[in-house]
Design an enzyme around this catalytic site. Structure first.
Site, PDB file in Angstrom:
ATOM      1  N   GLY A   9       0.832  -1.169   0.109  1.00 46.94           N
ATOM      2  CA  GLY A   9      -0.036  -0.056  -0.089  1.00 46.94           C
ATOM      3  C   GLY A   9       0.928   1.345  -0.021  1.00 46.94           C
ATOM      4  N   ALA A  11       0.269   4.549  -0.920  1.00 45.41           N
ATOM      5  CA  ALA A  11      -0.413   5.769  -0.952  1.00 45.41           C
ATOM      6  C   ALA A  11       0.525   6.593   0.037  1.00 45.41           C
ATOM      7  CB  ALA A  11      -1.651   5.625  -0.308  1.00 45.41           C
ATOM      8  N   GLY A  14       2.010   5.156   3.317  1.00 45.49           N
ATOM      9  CA  GLY A  14       2.789   3.841   2.983  1.00 45.49           C
ATOM     10  C   GLY A  14       4.057   4.103   2.515  1.00 45.49           C
ATOM     11  N   SER A 128       1.290   6.824  14.408  1.00 43.47           N
ATOM     12  CA  SER A 128       0.488   8.179  14.689  1.00 43.47           C
ATOM     13  C   SER A 128       1.896   9.144  14.065  1.00 43.47           C
ATOM     14  CB  SER A 128       0.481   8.509  16.005  1.00 43.47           C
ATOM     15  OG  SER A 128      -0.010   9.898  16.076  1.00 43.47           O
ATOM     16  N   LYS A 182      -3.847   2.919  20.329  1.00 40.39           N
ATOM     17  CA  LYS A 182      -3.823   4.037  19.280  1.00 40.39           C
ATOM     18  C   LYS A 182      -5.037   4.771  18.984  1.00 40.39           C
ATOM     19  CE  LYS A 182      -2.471   6.641  15.574  1.00 40.39           C
ATOM     20  NZ  LYS A 182      -3.572   7.056  14.768  1.00 40.39           N
ATOM     21  N   HIS A 185      -5.453   7.184  21.804  1.00 35.33           N
ATOM     22  CA  HIS A 185      -4.607   8.377  21.496  1.00 35.33           C
ATOM     23  C   HIS A 185      -5.371   9.151  20.512  1.00 35.33           C
ATOM     24  CE1 HIS A 185      -2.496  10.322  18.112  1.00 35.33           C
ATOM     25  NE2 HIS A 185      -1.302  10.427  18.949  1.00 35.33           N
ATOM     26  N   ASN A 186      -6.115   8.818  19.492  1.00 30.62           N
ATOM     27  CA  ASN A 186      -6.865   9.617  18.671  1.00 30.62           C
ATOM     28  C   ASN A 186      -8.069  10.258  19.503  1.00 30.62           C
ATOM     29  OD1 ASN A 186      -5.207   8.557  16.871  1.00 30.62           O
ATOM     30  ND2 ASN A 186      -6.698   8.482  15.082  1.00 30.62           N
ATOM     31  N   GLU A 189      -6.606  13.003  21.036  1.00 28.69           N
ATOM     32  CA  GLU A 189      -6.216  13.936  19.970  1.00 28.69           C
ATOM     33  C   GLU A 189      -7.491  15.064  19.633  1.00 28.69           C
ATOM     34  OE1 GLU A 189      -4.512  12.343  16.259  1.00 28.69           O
ATOM     35  OE2 GLU A 189      -6.233  13.238  15.331  1.00 28.69           O
ATOM     36  N   TYR A 190      -8.573  14.203  19.688  1.00 30.87           N
ATOM     37  CA  TYR A 190     -10.069  14.875  19.583  1.00 30.87           C
ATOM     38  C   TYR A 190     -10.292  15.946  20.510  1.00 30.87           C
ATOM     39  CZ  TYR A 190     -12.052  12.213  15.739  1.00 30.87           C
ATOM     40  OH  TYR A 190     -12.505  11.293  14.560  1.00 30.87           O
ATOM     41  N   LYS A 260     -13.003  10.441  10.813  1.00 29.53           N
ATOM     42  CA  LYS A 260     -13.085   9.142  10.162  1.00 29.53           C
ATOM     43  C   LYS A 260     -13.526   8.028  11.148  1.00 29.53           C
ATOM     44  CE  LYS A 260      -9.156   9.907   8.004  1.00 29.53           C
ATOM     45  NZ  LYS A 260      -9.108  11.338   7.866  1.00 29.53           N
TER      46      LYS A 260
HETATM   47  C1  6PG Z   1      -2.396  10.263  13.761  1.00 26.17           C
HETATM   48  C2  6PG Z   1      -3.988  10.673  13.470  1.00 26.17           C
HETATM   49  C3  6PG Z   1      -4.247   9.920  12.450  1.00 26.17           C
HETATM   50  C4  6PG Z   1      -5.493  10.089  11.879  1.00 26.17           C
HETATM   51  C5  6PG Z   1      -6.351  11.268  11.765  1.00 26.17           C
HETATM   52  C6  6PG Z   1      -7.647  11.099  11.605  1.00 26.17           C
HETATM   53  O1  6PG Z   1      -2.292   9.891  15.114  1.00 26.17           O
HETATM   54  O2  6PG Z   1      -1.465  10.554  13.029  1.00 26.17           O
HETATM   55  O3  6PG Z   1      -4.599  10.404  14.452  1.00 26.17           O
HETATM   56  O4  6PG Z   1      -3.906   8.540  12.315  1.00 26.17           O
HETATM   57  O5  6PG Z   1      -5.720  10.059  10.667  1.00 26.17           O
HETATM   58  O6  6PG Z   1      -5.904  12.282  12.462  1.00 26.17           O
HETATM   59  O7  6PG Z   1      -8.599  11.876  12.400  1.00 26.17           O
HETATM   60  P1  6PG Z   1     -10.123  12.279  11.991  1.00 26.17           P
HETATM   61  O8  6PG Z   1     -11.081  11.396  12.527  1.00 26.17           O
HETATM   62  O9  6PG Z   1      -9.934  13.690  12.303  1.00 26.17           O
HETATM   63  O10 6PG Z   1     -10.299  12.317  10.431  1.00 26.17           O
END
Ligand code: 6PG
Length: 486
Positions: A9, A11, A14, A128, A182, A185-186, A189-190, A260
């Site tokens: 992959g 993209a 990757g 990440s 992870k 972690h996200n 992040e939010y 996402k």
């Molecule tokens: C990271 C991020 C990454 C993620 C976005 C998606 O740790 O590098 O978390 O993995 O793709 O930040 O977040 P959304 O849900 O806001 O699109």
């Protein structure tokens, strides 16, 4: 020559990861469903290191040295399953398949079980840091067996970000542990992004500051306790002017936040585990509300009533000193709410570890988040110290450093929440984090009343403060007889 690692992959993520691997002395087999992408990678970056391009999965697998190790960087869900199966068919027992995408950890648990049954290793690995991190040094959270870590560990360490001299990667735990961490972690992040957004909103709508002025405030904050990647890029975004119109960039962007799914998973999982992640929850819901375009239009046309914000901020706008004092209050509110969000996130990891049988070192998790990842921040040093000491048992909020930080911030935090409510500016994370903090420190909660209500309408029983056993009150009986239930 054979490759010691392969990437499937090619993209953005990757391709960057492959180049990072090649930059650090690995021989990298690369494969992509459409060969044109592989060709493009080799044409543009082939000279950066040792690559072995493959046209087919079979060719890819045979170019790998044993135990063959391949990292999959494709879309989560069905595409991931398809690639895993293709690889597993071509590989041999002992080989290692690594999923580096944002997979849902329950899927990872399932896949690991299936792949292990075929004699291969499957490692769900959270990665990440976005594209730049993948290229220059991400933070990585691998799960899977100890045996797979023996092969994979040195490879991942060669490409990880380095914080305080340590590579930002550690073996998190078995099967889905890495993707679970992870995911949290996200979620964090939010939450981080939401508290920053609430701070911006108060300075903009409350103090009437321009984005460029607020950019300076964030740049200043980035020098202190709040020093972090997200604060740093916030200053950059707010200082950015739209090339087409010359307007502040934030003003030309549609105010609907996308997502996402990882934040939603964090909250869904927390609900199943019964661990409150109010900050992350509010962050997900705030994105949801922002994207309810039709509903918001409808609300605007209905003219829902609110207060006059200027009245509420009259005091703060009085003079320069008052403005500065309010900005400092907002900084403190951000810091305290952020601490609560991390405390809740780490509690979710602790609960998840218990539920799924993972032995997760919370201090090590904080350490690998100090560099490379989106939530990298100075204060993760403090979090790792906190979890390495024994005093944090139960909550980060009990750690002396954080306990003190919140104690110092709380007056400001309360002022900001009440100002925002008075002004009609939504601060869901500031206020829900404060409610969580106050709930946690309350000696008695009104949950006793809820127990009474449940017992009255559904005979759900309650515990007494002075006697053991479950009780039910016969509410309809004269004198309200109480009976002990088996
Ligand atoms: C990271 C991020 C990454 C993620 C976005 C998606 O740790 O590098 O978390 O993995 O793709 O930040 O977040 P959304 O849900 O806001 O699109």
């Amino acid at each position: 020559e054979q490759a010691n690692i392969g990437v499937v992959g090619l993209a953005a993520m990757g391709a960057s990861l492959s180049r990072n691997l090649a930059h650090h002395g690995n021989t990298v087999a690369v494969y992509n469903r459409h060969y044109s992408r592989t060709e493009a990678l080799i044409a543009e970056h082939g000279s950066e290191g040792a690559f072995i391009p493959a046209k087919t999965v079979e060719e890819f697998v045979s170019s790998l040295a044993k135990p063959r190790t391949a990292i999959i960087m494709v879309k989560a869900g069905a595409p991931t399953d398809a690639v895993i199966n293709e690889l597993a068919d071509a590989m041999e027992p002992g080989d290692i398949i690594v999923d580096g995408g944002n997979a849902y950890f329950e899927d990872t648990i399932r896949r690991e079980k299936d792949i292990r049954a075929r004699g291969l290793h499957f490692v769900g690995c959270g990665i990440s840091g976005g594209e730049e991190g993948a290229l220059k040094g991400p933070s990585m959270m691998p799960g899977g067996t100890d045996e797979s870590w023996k092969t994979l560990g040195p490879i991942l360490k060669s490409i990880a970000a380095v914080a305080e001299g340590e590579p930002c990667v550690t073996h998190i735990g078995t099967d889905g542990a890495g993707h679970f961490v992870k995911m949290v972690h996200n979620g964090i992040e939010y939450a981080d992004m939401q508290v920053i957004a609430e701070s911006y909103d108060l300075l903009r709508r409350g103090l009437g500051m321009e984005p460029s002025e607020i950019a300076e405030v964030f740049a200043e904050w980035n020098k202190g306790d709040l020093n972090s990647y997200l604060i740093e890029i916030t200053a950059e975004v707010l200082g950015h002017k739209d090339a087409k119109t010359g307007k502040p960039f934030v003003d030309i962007v549609v105010d609907q936040a996308g997502m996402k799914g990882t934040g939603t998973w964090t909250v869904q999982t927390a609900l199943s585990l019964g661990t409150p992640v109010t900050g992350i929850g509010e962050a997900v819901f705030a994105r949801g509300l922002s994207s309810e375009a039709a509903l918001r239009d409808e609300a605007a046309s209905k003219g829902l009533e609110g207060p006059d914000p200027e009245g509420a901020f009259a005091e703060a706008l009085k003079d320069d000193e008052s403005r500065k004092a309010f900005i400092e209050d907002v900084r403190q509110a951000l810091y305290a709410s952020k601490i609560v969000a991390y405390a809740q996130g780490f509690n979710e990891i602790e609960k998840g570890a218990k539920q799924y049988g993972w032995d997760i070192d919370l201090g090590a998790v904080a350490r690998i988040w100090r560099g490379g990842c989106i939530i990298r921040a100075k204060f993760l040093n403090r979090i790792s110290d906190a979890y390495d000491s024994s005093e944090t048992f139960g909550s980060l909020l009990f750690d002396p450093f954080f306990k003190d930080a919140v104690a110092k911030a709380q007056t400001s935090w309360r002022r900001v929440v009440s100002k925002a409510a008075e002004a009609g500016v939504p601060v869901p994370m500031f206020s829900s984090s404060l409610a969580y903090y106050d709930g946690l420190r309350s000696k008695r909660l009104p949950a006793a009343l809820i127990q009474g209500q449940r017992d009255l309408f559904g005979a759900h029983t309650y515990f007494r403060v002075d006697e053991s056993g479950a009780f039910h009150t016969l509410w309809a009986e004269p004198g309200q007889k109480e009976i002990e239930q088996g």
